[in-house]
Design a protein around this motif. Sequence first.
Motif, PDB file in Angstrom:
ATOM      1  N   LEU A  17      83.440 -50.383 -17.330  1.00 49.68           N
ATOM      2  CA  LEU A  17      83.518 -50.564 -15.876  1.00 49.68           C
ATOM      3  C   LEU A  17      82.198 -50.171 -15.204  1.00 49.68           C
ATOM      4  O   LEU A  17      81.658 -50.933 -14.398  1.00 49.68           O
ATOM      5  CB  LEU A  17      84.688 -49.740 -15.311  1.00 49.68           C
ATOM      6  N   THR A  18      81.652 -48.991 -15.550  1.00 50.23           N
ATOM      7  CA  THR A  18      80.390 -48.591 -14.929  1.00 50.23           C
ATOM      8  C   THR A  18      79.265 -49.538 -15.320  1.00 50.23           C
ATOM      9  O   THR A  18      78.405 -49.840 -14.495  1.00 50.23           O
ATOM     10  CB  THR A  18      79.972 -47.150 -15.296  1.00 50.23           C
TER      11      THR A  18
ATOM     12  N   ILE B 101      79.598 -52.572 -13.178  1.00 50.28           N
ATOM     13  CA  ILE B 101      79.193 -52.273 -11.803  1.00 50.28           C
ATOM     14  C   ILE B 101      77.668 -52.267 -11.685  1.00 50.28           C
ATOM     15  O   ILE B 101      77.094 -52.878 -10.779  1.00 50.28           O
ATOM     16  CB  ILE B 101      79.781 -50.922 -11.345  1.00 50.28           C
TER      17      ILE B 101
ATOM     18  N   THR C 287      90.249 -50.477  -7.685  1.00 47.54           N
ATOM     19  CA  THR C 287      88.798 -50.542  -7.509  1.00 47.54           C
ATOM     20  C   THR C 287      88.315 -51.988  -7.596  1.00 47.54           C
ATOM     21  O   THR C 287      87.495 -52.432  -6.792  1.00 47.54           O
ATOM     22  CB  THR C 287      88.107 -49.684  -8.592  1.00 47.54           C
ATOM     23  N   MET C 288      88.830 -52.729  -8.572  1.00 54.46           N
ATOM     24  CA  MET C 288      88.409 -54.116  -8.748  1.00 54.46           C
ATOM     25  C   MET C 288      88.907 -54.991  -7.595  1.00 54.46           C
ATOM     26  O   MET C 288      88.171 -55.813  -7.064  1.00 54.46           O
ATOM     27  CB  MET C 288      88.947 -54.669 -10.078  1.00 54.46           C
TER      28      MET C 288
ATOM     29  N   LEU D  45      89.472 -54.324  -4.567  1.00 57.22           N
ATOM     30  CA  LEU D  45      88.773 -54.121  -3.299  1.00 57.22           C
ATOM     31  C   LEU D  45      87.260 -54.215  -3.432  1.00 57.22           C
ATOM     32  O   LEU D  45      86.517 -53.909  -2.511  1.00 57.22           O
ATOM     33  CB  LEU D  45      89.146 -52.755  -2.718  1.00 57.22           C
ATOM     34  N   SER D  46      86.784 -54.644  -4.603  1.00 58.71           N
ATOM     35  CA  SER D  46      85.348 -54.564  -4.867  1.00 58.71           C
ATOM     36  C   SER D  46      84.561 -55.650  -4.146  1.00 58.71           C
ATOM     37  O   SER D  46      83.365 -55.510  -3.904  1.00 58.71           O
ATOM     38  CB  SER D  46      85.086 -54.692  -6.362  1.00 58.71           C
ATOM     39  N   GLY D  47      85.206 -56.763  -3.825  1.00 57.26           N
ATOM     40  CA  GLY D  47      84.457 -57.878  -3.264  1.00 57.26           C
ATOM     41  C   GLY D  47      83.557 -58.533  -4.295  1.00 57.26           C
ATOM     42  O   GLY D  47      82.711 -59.348  -3.965  1.00 57.26           O
ATOM     43  N   ALA D  48      83.732 -58.157  -5.565  1.00 55.53           N
ATOM     44  CA  ALA D  48      82.833 -58.646  -6.612  1.00 55.53           C
ATOM     45  C   ALA D  48      83.539 -59.590  -7.567  1.00 55.53           C
ATOM     46  O   ALA D  48      82.974 -59.995  -8.570  1.00 55.53           O
ATOM     47  CB  ALA D  48      82.256 -57.465  -7.388  1.00 55.53           C
TER      48      ALA D  48
ATOM     49  N   MET E 250      84.068 -62.252 -12.714  1.00 51.81           N
ATOM     50  CA  MET E 250      83.127 -61.754 -11.717  1.00 51.81           C
ATOM     51  C   MET E 250      82.570 -62.897 -10.862  1.00 51.81           C
ATOM     52  O   MET E 250      82.387 -64.018 -11.324  1.00 51.81           O
ATOM     53  CB  MET E 250      81.960 -61.030 -12.393  1.00 51.81           C
TER      54      MET E 250
ATOM     55  N   ASN F 261      90.392 -45.041  -7.308  1.00 51.44           N
ATOM     56  CA  ASN F 261      89.833 -44.008  -8.194  1.00 51.44           C
ATOM     57  C   ASN F 261      90.895 -43.328  -9.042  1.00 51.44           C
ATOM     58  O   ASN F 261      90.900 -42.121  -9.225  1.00 51.44           O
ATOM     59  CB  ASN F 261      89.069 -42.961  -7.397  1.00 51.44           C
TER      60      ASN F 261
ATOM     61  N   HIS G 208      86.129 -47.508   1.433  1.00 49.85           N
ATOM     62  CA  HIS G 208      86.512 -48.922   1.468  1.00 49.85           C
ATOM     63  C   HIS G 208      86.963 -49.375   2.849  1.00 49.85           C
ATOM     64  O   HIS G 208      87.641 -50.382   2.980  1.00 49.85           O
ATOM     65  CB  HIS G 208      87.608 -49.203   0.432  1.00 49.85           C
TER      66      HIS G 208
END
Lengths: 436, 294
Positions: free
Chosen positions: A71-72, A75, A96-97, A99-102, A312, A390, A434
């Motif tokens: 994951l890191t 990122i 986390t994913m 809400l990541s916008g990625a 992604m 988290n 966020h």
Amino acid sequence: MKRRVRAVAGLAALLLVVLPTAALAKTEIHLWHAMGGQLGETVNELVKQFNQSQVDFEVKPLNKGTYPEVLTGAIAAYRQKNPPHIVQVFDVGTQTMLLSGAIHPIFQLMKEQEIKVDWNDFIKPVTGYYSRDGNLYSMPFNSSSPILYYNKEAFKKAGLADKPPATWKDVGEFSKKIIAAGGAKCGFTTSWPSWTMLENTFPWHDQPFATNQNGYTGLDTKLLINGEFGVKHIGQLAAWQKDGVYSYGGRMGQPDPKFINGDCAMLIQSSAVIGGFTKSLKFAWGTGPLPHWGPPYKKQNAVVGGATLWVMKGQKPADYKGVAQFMKFIAEPHQQMWWHVTTGYLPITQTAIKNLEAGYHFKKNPEQWTALGQLSGKPTANSQGHRLGNFAQIREAIEGEMENVFAGKKTAKEGLDAAVAKGNDILKEFAAAHKP
Amino acid sequence: MKRSVFRNRALPYVLVLPQIAVTVVFFFWPAFESLRLSLFRTSPFGDKTSFVGLENFRKLLTTPEYYQSIANTFVFASGVTAIGLGVGLFVAALATQKIRGLAAYRTAVLWPYGIAPPIAGIIFLFIFHPSYGVLPYWLGFVTSYDFNWLLKGWVAMALVILATAWTHVGYNIAFFLAGLLAIPTSVLEAASVDGAGAIRRFRSIIFPLLSPITFYLLVVNLIFSFFGSFGVIHAVTQGGPGGATEIMVFKVYKDGFIGLNLGSSAAQSVLLMILVITLTALQFRFVEKRVTYS
């Protein structure tokens, strides 16, 4: 001078060799995953089968370490604008994913690529965990749920029937009998303590783990694990730890050896270790569902653990065709069945499960049914899953406090109160980071 | 001291440029970046960033866990340094004795330093793990003591101190050995003739003559325990049980890489940096005064 001429000629020759192959090469789809050892080889085999069926695309799998490391890594790659196409992210990284916008949601990807997928064929506890507003955001890949493993020989030595304990009361009584009869040194131990003893035990009893329907309906979520049920359960474990009925063996899979070497007669661990146990255990063993406290608590369903594949954002439009092809491939019944039988992870479509039943797979291997059985039924708001920001850090905080309770430094109530306070801080921080 | 004079005024700058470039790129830039990050609250993927001033620091300095990790760090660092220097000096002294197979023995005592900390951690796990370690298994035959550092914090701390000191002791031995061998035998012989016993010789001659090396090792060992000890903790206890072995550098990693809270992680590394700079400066200010450079 002569040397320079030679160097230029060499460079030209090199370019001649490199360029045409580059031009002809298939489009590469990069897949970062966390499957090491035997599991990693299984992933490679799956990818190989896919690549052989493709003309234009080639999936390149890469083991980037543990789940947090993958994951890191993803990122960091995303922030440098060079992310892989597909990333395997563990269950606790879901929020986390999301809400990541990625990310490029899987349901949307399939729609764009005009690939028809019968999402209703996927089993509910799996899609529920990884969906938002009824749409699946990541492709379930390796799913499992925690079950109870028991040592049949230790049970026999204590004069017990060849049946796993159904209730926690049984777990305590069986353990005491087994220890008294010299069948084992301790009754039971638990791997992934927070996941098995709280994250799954709460939904299994239809108890809320956190506010906002376990975090599904809002970001201002607070943990609810320090209520009457949590204190009762963790308090009982702590009391058993004193008696030797329960033996705390650390986090993740660290306690497994206690069961493997016969020290503990029972183990609560992911269904994904069935494959490994089938090969390595030197004694007869069986499985049962997670123990239950019985009335007044309702019996609900367990939740899945494991990981899913996220697509992604920011890739070349043409590449997404290959990504979608790969996703379609792994969801097909044949691959689902093969993956389940080889690894012990769950098949996640009704079709795959029906096909396995038709081949008497679950009759022949009843231990493979245990986890699927406890996932059946319509999930409630308490048992659809957890959506906490988290979560990996929250789990860490919870397990630290569980250790304080089992060490006798804190009472169950004090430990869980502290875990809730720390967890709520983490949730607050996540919500703040966020804010739209 | 002799001063070198360059005729070409640009040349000296060109010559030191590579070193300065390395320092800027690999030290100043990341340090500055940490400082900048520590003032922001950032979402993991970096899409949402807001300036929060000293909020990250305020939060850290109001949580008891952070103070716990500072206390752990000091216990850990003093333990590792004391054991590392003590055992290092002792073994080095033994290695100066005239014994058979001296060369082989001297080589062997340096070996642990060649083992990477994570590997050392795994070796210690195989020996000490409550579930599958050899030592708890043997202990089970002679005592009913439950050697369970998965729950007993101080046992876990003792274990990681021991493991870390072990990985680093070879380095200390090498330096002490070189220092001991550099002490002129004539001085020691003269002292013996004057009637100084072994202890007196050590206190009045060997220890003062070794002091530059001891001081150097003290600084290096402390810095090593603050930063370089990550591998062992990561492999053995992961900061557990209940945060008992969570030292500052491990918390930086945990909050940054597992918790994805980059702001807090950066703030912690800034505080850690300040702490180590202060400690080193204090050492040079006070301890170095007692060091005798020949």
